[in-house]
Design a protein around this motif. Structure first.
Motif, PDB file in Angstrom:
ATOM      1  N   LEU A 141       0.831  -1.199   0.000  1.00  0.00           N
ATOM      2  CA  LEU A 141       0.000   0.000   0.000  1.00  0.00           C
ATOM      3  C   LEU A 141       0.865   1.249   0.000  1.00  0.00           C
ATOM      4  N   GLN A 142       0.213   2.334  -0.310  1.00  0.00           N
ATOM      5  CA  GLN A 142       0.886   3.632  -0.306  1.00  0.00           C
ATOM      6  C   GLN A 142       0.066   4.591   0.567  1.00  0.00           C
ATOM      7  N   ALA A 143       0.713   5.252   1.506  1.00  0.00           N
ATOM      8  CA  ALA A 143       0.049   6.253   2.340  1.00  0.00           C
ATOM      9  C   ALA A 143       0.747   7.581   2.134  1.00  0.00           C
ATOM     10  N   CYS A 144      -0.018   8.643   1.992  1.00  0.00           N
ATOM     11  CA  CYS A 144       0.610   9.937   1.753  1.00  0.00           C
ATOM     12  C   CYS A 144       0.093  10.983   2.725  1.00  0.00           C
ATOM     13  N   ALA A 145       0.940  11.979   2.998  1.00  0.00           N
ATOM     14  CA  ALA A 145       0.623  13.068   3.908  1.00  0.00           C
ATOM     15  C   ALA A 145       1.635  14.186   3.663  1.00  0.00           C
ATOM     16  N   PRO A 146       1.313  15.435   4.027  1.00  0.00           N
ATOM     17  CA  PRO A 146       2.263  16.531   3.839  1.00  0.00           C
ATOM     18  C   PRO A 146       3.565  16.364   4.632  1.00  0.00           C
ATOM     19  N   LEU A 147       3.479  15.659   5.777  1.00  0.00           N
ATOM     20  CA  LEU A 147       4.665  15.474   6.615  1.00  0.00           C
ATOM     21  C   LEU A 147       4.741  14.032   7.093  1.00  0.00           C
ATOM     22  N   THR A 148       5.894  13.416   6.882  1.00  0.00           N
ATOM     23  CA  THR A 148       6.148  12.057   7.357  1.00  0.00           C
ATOM     24  C   THR A 148       7.233  12.123   8.424  1.00  0.00           C
ATOM     25  N   ILE A 149       6.944  11.582   9.607  1.00  0.00           N
ATOM     26  CA  ILE A 149       7.915  11.598  10.704  1.00  0.00           C
ATOM     27  C   ILE A 149       8.319  10.157  11.007  1.00  0.00           C
ATOM     28  N   VAL A 150       9.600   9.889  10.868  1.00  0.00           N
ATOM     29  CA  VAL A 150      10.131   8.529  11.027  1.00  0.00           C
ATOM     30  C   VAL A 150      10.601   8.336  12.461  1.00  0.00           C
ATOM     31  N   CYS A 151       9.968   7.397  13.158  1.00  0.00           N
ATOM     32  CA  CYS A 151      10.308   7.070  14.556  1.00  0.00           C
ATOM     33  C   CYS A 151      10.460   5.560  14.695  1.00  0.00           C
ATOM     34  N   ASP A 152      11.170   4.935  13.761  1.00  0.00           N
ATOM     35  CA  ASP A 152      11.202   3.465  13.747  1.00  0.00           C
ATOM     36  C   ASP A 152      12.371   2.869  14.531  1.00  0.00           C
ATOM     37  N   GLY A 153      12.914   3.624  15.476  1.00  0.00           N
ATOM     38  CA  GLY A 153      13.817   3.049  16.460  1.00  0.00           C
ATOM     39  C   GLY A 153      15.269   2.934  16.056  1.00  0.00           C
ATOM     40  N   CYS A 154      16.031   2.287  16.948  1.00  0.00           N
ATOM     41  CA  CYS A 154      17.486   2.235  16.787  1.00  0.00           C
ATOM     42  C   CYS A 154      17.917   1.415  15.576  1.00  0.00           C
ATOM     43  N   PHE A 155      17.071   0.501  15.109  1.00  0.00           N
ATOM     44  CA  PHE A 155      17.421  -0.307  13.938  1.00  0.00           C
ATOM     45  C   PHE A 155      16.728   0.214  12.674  1.00  0.00           C
ATOM     46  N   SER A 156      16.487   1.508  12.627  1.00  0.00           N
ATOM     47  CA  SER A 156      15.760   2.128  11.521  1.00  0.00           C
ATOM     48  C   SER A 156      16.360   1.771  10.160  1.00  0.00           C
ATOM     49  N   ASN A 157      15.469   1.410   9.230  1.00  0.00           N
ATOM     50  CA  ASN A 157      15.917   1.155   7.855  1.00  0.00           C
ATOM     51  C   ASN A 157      15.622   2.338   6.939  1.00  0.00           C
ATOM     52  N   LEU A 158      15.138   3.432   7.522  1.00  0.00           N
ATOM     53  CA  LEU A 158      14.808   4.614   6.718  1.00  0.00           C
ATOM     54  C   LEU A 158      15.731   5.797   6.992  1.00  0.00           C
ATOM     55  N   ARG A 159      16.545   5.710   8.059  1.00  0.00           N
ATOM     56  CA  ARG A 159      17.321   6.886   8.462  1.00  0.00           C
ATOM     57  C   ARG A 159      18.403   7.285   7.460  1.00  0.00           C
ATOM     58  N   ARG A 160      18.892   6.335   6.651  1.00  0.00           N
ATOM     59  CA  ARG A 160      20.014   6.634   5.762  1.00  0.00           C
ATOM     60  C   ARG A 160      19.724   7.771   4.802  1.00  0.00           C
ATOM     61  N   SER A 161      18.465   7.935   4.429  1.00  0.00           N
ATOM     62  CA  SER A 161      18.104   8.985   3.479  1.00  0.00           C
ATOM     63  C   SER A 161      17.820  10.314   4.169  1.00  0.00           C
ATOM     64  N   LEU A 162      17.740  10.328   5.512  1.00  0.00           N
ATOM     65  CA  LEU A 162      17.352  11.536   6.234  1.00  0.00           C
ATOM     66  C   LEU A 162      18.427  12.060   7.176  1.00  0.00           C
ATOM     67  N   CYS A 163      19.494  11.310   7.353  1.00  0.00           N
ATOM     68  CA  CYS A 163      20.578  11.807   8.195  1.00  0.00           C
ATOM     69  C   CYS A 163      21.886  11.152   7.782  1.00  0.00           C
ATOM     70  N   SER A 164      22.965  11.810   8.146  1.00  0.00           N
ATOM     71  CA  SER A 164      24.292  11.257   7.906  1.00  0.00           C
ATOM     72  C   SER A 164      24.659  10.453   9.143  1.00  0.00           C
ATOM     73  N   SER A 165      24.283   9.197   9.144  1.00  0.00           N
ATOM     74  CA  SER A 165      24.361   8.397  10.367  1.00  0.00           C
ATOM     75  C   SER A 165      25.690   7.662  10.491  1.00  0.00           C
ATOM     76  N   LYS A 166      26.250   7.737  11.698  1.00  0.00           N
ATOM     77  CA  LYS A 166      27.430   6.947  12.026  1.00  0.00           C
ATOM     78  C   LYS A 166      27.133   6.248  13.353  1.00  0.00           C
ATOM     79  N   VAL A 167      26.659   5.028  13.266  1.00  0.00           N
ATOM     80  CA  VAL A 167      26.247   4.288  14.455  1.00  0.00           C
ATOM     81  C   VAL A 167      27.453   3.586  15.065  1.00  0.00           C
ATOM     82  N   GLU A 168      27.651   3.797  16.355  1.00  0.00           N
ATOM     83  CA  GLU A 168      28.730   3.139  17.082  1.00  0.00           C
ATOM     84  C   GLU A 168      28.139   2.182  18.107  1.00  0.00           C
ATOM     85  N   VAL A 169      28.813   1.058  18.324  1.00  0.00           N
ATOM     86  CA  VAL A 169      28.352   0.052  19.291  1.00  0.00           C
ATOM     87  C   VAL A 169      29.493  -0.219  20.265  1.00  0.00           C
ATOM     88  N   PRO A 170      29.628   0.590  21.317  1.00  0.00           N
ATOM     89  CA  PRO A 170      30.744   0.417  22.243  1.00  0.00           C
ATOM     90  C   PRO A 170      30.620  -0.807  23.141  1.00  0.00           C
TER      91      PRO A 170
END
Length: 517
Positions: free
Chosen positions: A200-229
């Motif tokens: 399905l496709q859902a549309c809206a003027p604003l999409t807010i991604v809150c899919d957690g620490c294992f997000s598969n969408l963050r790469r397109s919205l931030c320059s992520s450098k995840v560290e696992v100490p």
């Protein structure tokens, strides 16, 4: 003549081939830079295209559920898409600092910690080498209800989801978001698979991604450098009493800290930090052996039997401890929130406080806006969000990263002196304990105060070394202690952003005006 035509044709064909190759490489580059975003034309026919929401929220954890309720209460139509709406079972997200509880009250969600057997937390108890000290939250200025809370994460999340779903303009749906989709460089919504497997496709003027620490969408919205100490190994101790009731317990163990805090009236959560990315295997019994031989001898005697019984019970869970500085890529039509956007070591239990504070900041920015359809103007306006969130976020993030390094043992004598100095400094009482605890709890989000206390600990440690006599060896260790303190704190500050952290008023986005409606 024929020869010239042949040569000319070959040159033209080569040029065309070269241009096509460049175009292909450019397209590949754009595709890799925008992983997780699909360009979809207006004619694309996907089953069940739905554009009846003002905001799409991806994920219904703590951040997503709280955000959905906050936006819904403000009158916006919210469509929440969560992969699994069953009660989650996690070993983190169980500790809410007093600053986070104040944000719950601000957002109208304080009743979500009721009826889940949540436990009141009034401060910390710190243990090191047989000594202990109690650190209480400075709550004198607040009402009697204000304190920390600890609970089962799943129960808390379910209460938040129920509260959000109780609003008529909030729609909660189970589905797996596979990608964002865009038109003309503007995110228009998401592509997801429903619980039945239908795309399905859902549309809206604003999409807010809150899919957690294992997000598969963050790469397109931030320059992520995840560290696992490190990783947390989680256990539940049953029917045991903590040495200091209504306090979280932190043991400065070797090689790294151990946490205990109540999550119900009969259960105590134990989190054992294991440094590095490789941990002992649970399946072959290495983990049980490690917990019994390395960890058990270092915990308070009152908890030893319950700890051993919990290890024997075999219900051991693990979770990687991830940290990631917030480096957003402002994208029209989309925004990142929660652990998908910014993470810090969970030692201090500050993640939910940061998320709830971010939601309060975002709601204040969106409140005067009635129309969210001008994506470009909205994107520029919301750049101020990244600066306005900094006092709370940078204080808690920096303290989490610094305390984890200070509280962990080290072969370096200077680092161990810093560790002992921190314990002794907090044991002094007065401002030396209430100041750092106020920062830790989110009650006093002031980065300059954090830096002052951090280097006060370092100077205190050097002073200890100089007594009774400042020998050359002690002076050398003291100099290395100061250098070690700088090595710990300055990289974290750099990652947070010096200007935004200490001089937010100099950032142009700080003064961003509300777009004309």
């Amino acid at each position: 003549m024929v020869l010239l035509q042949f040569i000319f044709g070959g040159v033209v064909a080569s040029l065309l081939g070269f241009l096509l190759l460049l175009r292909h490489r450019h397209a590949k580059k754009n595709e890799s830079g925008k992983a997780g975003i699909h360009a979809v034309s207006t004619q694309t026919a996907r089953a069940g295209s739905r554009c009846s929401a003002d905001v799409i929220v991806v994920g219904a954890g703590v951040a997503g559920s709280a955000l959905a309720y906050t936006l819904g209460k403000a009158g916006r139509r919210v469509h929440v898409i969560e992969r699994d709406l069953a009660e989650p079972h996690r070993i983190v997200g169980e500790f809410l600092q007093p600053g986070g509880y104040l944000k719950l009250i601000e957002l109208g969600l304080e009743d979500c910690v009721e009826e889940i057997d949540a436990q009141r937390v009034d401060g910390y108890a710190l243990f090191k080498d047989g000594d202990n000290t109690k650190l209480s939250y400075p709550l004198e200025k607040y009402g009697s209800r204000v304190a920390g809370r600890s609970f089962h994460n799943g129960r808390f999340v379910q209460r938040m989801r129920e509260k959000a779903a109780s609003l008529p303009n909030v729609r909660m749906e189970e589905g797996t978001v596979t990608s964002l989709f865009e038109e003309k460089e503007v995110v228009k919504g998401v592509i997801y698979k429903s619980k039945a497997g239908e795309e399905l496709q859902a549309c809206a003027p604003l999409t807010i991604v809150c899919d957690g620490c294992f997000s598969n969408l963050r790469r397109s919205l931030c320059s992520s450098k995840v560290e696992v100490p490190s990783s947390f190994v989680g256990l539940i101790l049953e029917n045991c009493k903590l040495p200091f009731p209504n306090h979280a317990h932190v043991i400065l163990a070797d090689p790294s800290p151990i946490l205990f805090y109540p999550i119900s009236s009969t259960e105590v959560r134990c989190l054992v930090d294991v440094p590095g990315q490789k941990i002992p295997s649970i399946a072959n019994g290495e983990m049980s052996t490690y917990l019994k031989t390395v960890v058990a001898p270092q915990i308070p005697s009152e908890l030893h039997d319950a700890f051993t019984a919990s290890v024997d019970n075999g219900k051991i869970k693990t979770m990687p401890n991830t940290s990631m500085a917030a480096n957003p890529l402002p994208t029209p039509g989309a925004l990142l929130m929660g652990d998908a956007f910014n993470m810090r070591h969970p030692l201090t239990g500050g993640g939910m406080t940061v998320a709830l504070s971010d939601i309060a900041v975002l709601q204040n920015l969106l409140e005067p806006l009635h129309d969210l359809h001008d994506a470009s103007s909205l994107c520029k306006y919301l750049e101020s969000f990244y600066t306005l969130r900094k006092p709370v976020a940078s204080t808690i993030n920096t303290l989490a990263g610094a305390l984890y390094k200070v509280f962990s043992s080290s072969p370096d004598q200077a680092r161990n002196e810093m560790r002992q100095a921190c314990f002794d400094y907090l044991s002094l009482g007065g401002t030396c304990s209430t100041g750092p605890v106020a920062l830790l709890s989110g009650l006093n989000p002031r980065p300059l105060s954090l830096i002052a206390h951090f280097f006060a600990v370092a100077v205190f440690g050097v002073g200890r070394l100089m007594l009774p006599f400042p020998s050359p060896k002690r002076i050398w260790i003291g100099a290395r202690l100061i250098a070690s303190a700088c090595d710990i704190i300055f990289p974290i500050i750099k990652a947070e952003g010096v200007r935004q952290m200490f001089f937010p008023a100099t950032v142009p986005a700080y003064y961003r005006r509300t777009p004309a409606q």
